[in-house]
Design a protein around this motif. Sequence first.
Motif, PDB file in Angstrom:
ATOM      1  N   ASP A  57       0.828  -1.207   0.000  1.00 38.88           N
ATOM      2  CA  ASP A  57       0.000   0.000   0.000  1.00 38.88           C
ATOM      3  C   ASP A  57       0.867   1.264   0.000  1.00 38.88           C
ATOM      4  N   GLN A  58       2.132   1.117  -0.388  1.00 40.42           N
ATOM      5  CA  GLN A  58       3.061   2.236  -0.459  1.00 40.42           C
ATOM      6  C   GLN A  58       3.480   2.477  -1.913  1.00 40.42           C
ATOM      7  N   TYR A  59       4.196   3.573  -2.115  1.00 42.45           N
ATOM      8  CA  TYR A  59       4.646   3.986  -3.445  1.00 42.45           C
ATOM      9  C   TYR A  59       6.150   4.205  -3.388  1.00 42.45           C
ATOM     10  N   VAL A  60       6.881   3.607  -4.319  1.00 46.35           N
ATOM     11  CA  VAL A  60       8.336   3.741  -4.336  1.00 46.35           C
ATOM     12  C   VAL A  60       8.728   4.651  -5.509  1.00 46.35           C
ATOM     13  N   LEU A  61       9.525   5.663  -5.201  1.00 39.05           N
ATOM     14  CA  LEU A  61      10.036   6.593  -6.208  1.00 39.05           C
ATOM     15  C   LEU A  61      11.543   6.449  -6.313  1.00 39.05           C
ATOM     16  N   THR A  62      12.052   6.548  -7.530  1.00 36.95           N
ATOM     17  CA  THR A  62      13.485   6.440  -7.795  1.00 36.95           C
ATOM     18  C   THR A  62      13.972   7.739  -8.407  1.00 36.95           C
ATOM     19  N   GLY A  63      15.010   8.328  -7.837  1.00 34.81           N
ATOM     20  CA  GLY A  63      15.541   9.611  -8.306  1.00 34.81           C
ATOM     21  C   GLY A  63      16.496   9.451  -9.467  1.00 34.81           C
ATOM     22  N   SER A  64      15.987   8.963 -10.599  1.00 35.24           N
ATOM     23  CA  SER A  64      16.855   8.712 -11.754  1.00 35.24           C
ATOM     24  C   SER A  64      17.184   9.980 -12.521  1.00 35.24           C
ATOM     25  N   ASN A  65      16.261  10.935 -12.545  1.00 33.83           N
ATOM     26  CA  ASN A  65      16.460  12.203 -13.254  1.00 33.83           C
ATOM     27  C   ASN A  65      16.860  11.973 -14.708  1.00 33.83           C
ATOM     28  N   TRP A  66      16.267  10.937 -15.326  1.00 36.77           N
ATOM     29  CA  TRP A  66      16.507  10.628 -16.741  1.00 36.77           C
ATOM     30  C   TRP A  66      17.977  10.355 -17.031  1.00 36.77           C
ATOM     31  N   GLY A  67      18.726   9.862 -16.047  1.00 38.50           N
ATOM     32  CA  GLY A  67      20.131   9.529 -16.256  1.00 38.50           C
ATOM     33  C   GLY A  67      21.079  10.709 -16.156  1.00 38.50           C
ATOM     34  N   LYS A  68      20.604  11.842 -15.662  1.00 38.63           N
ATOM     35  CA  LYS A  68      21.479  13.008 -15.479  1.00 38.63           C
ATOM     36  C   LYS A  68      22.372  12.793 -14.258  1.00 38.63           C
ATOM     37  N   SER A  69      23.515  13.484 -14.248  1.00 36.28           N
ATOM     38  CA  SER A  69      24.469  13.304 -13.157  1.00 36.28           C
ATOM     39  C   SER A  69      23.988  13.910 -11.843  1.00 36.28           C
ATOM     40  N   SER A  70      23.025  14.822 -11.892  1.00 37.58           N
ATOM     41  CA  SER A  70      22.519  15.457 -10.673  1.00 37.58           C
ATOM     42  C   SER A  70      21.227  14.786 -10.210  1.00 37.58           C
ATOM     43  N   HIS A  71      21.025  14.793  -8.917  1.00 34.52           N
ATOM     44  CA  HIS A  71      19.775  14.274  -8.361  1.00 34.52           C
ATOM     45  C   HIS A  71      18.635  15.210  -8.748  1.00 34.52           C
ATOM     46  N   PRO A  72      17.427  14.683  -8.927  1.00 34.26           N
ATOM     47  CA  PRO A  72      16.297  15.563  -9.222  1.00 34.26           C
ATOM     48  C   PRO A  72      15.953  16.421  -8.000  1.00 34.26           C
TER      49      PRO A  72
END
Length: 150
Positions: A57-72
């Motif tokens: 019942d949770q949601y997992v988010l991944t900070g991929s930022n479309w493969g950019k070197s900086s975190h979103p």
Amino acid sequence: MKLAAGIVWADQRLHRASSGRLSLVAIAGLPSLRLTSTGRRSGLPRSNNLLYYPYGDQYVLTGSNWGKSSHPAWTFNLRAHPEASIALRGKQIAVRAREVKGPEYDELWRRLLEFWPGYAMERDAAGRELPIFILSREKSPGGLDQPFGR
């Protein structure tokens, strides 16, 4: 990844026009939500349409930022202000974010790669570990989710 800016632009407009019921990711058959977090410096609401991994019942988010070197930016916002909301299938849901570390990260990373193998390519392109957040529902007054836009 080269088309990221155009995809984000179109996705935001589709989400707005459908009152939160549609997104490009959802049309592609993947689960998506619209995260609204509090800007860590501005204190203003900041919204992003994101792919998520359903985790019970949770949601997992991944900070991929479309493969950019900086975190979103949203990852910094959630670290500073873990209380947020998501728009999901036309409903607004209060959530609390928690960043995942250690063995729990390793297990979720394995599951995320099974769910969306593109994360490995994005991690390689970014040259960094992708942050993972679990969003858990917060009870709203009355215990009900609110319709989007109200």
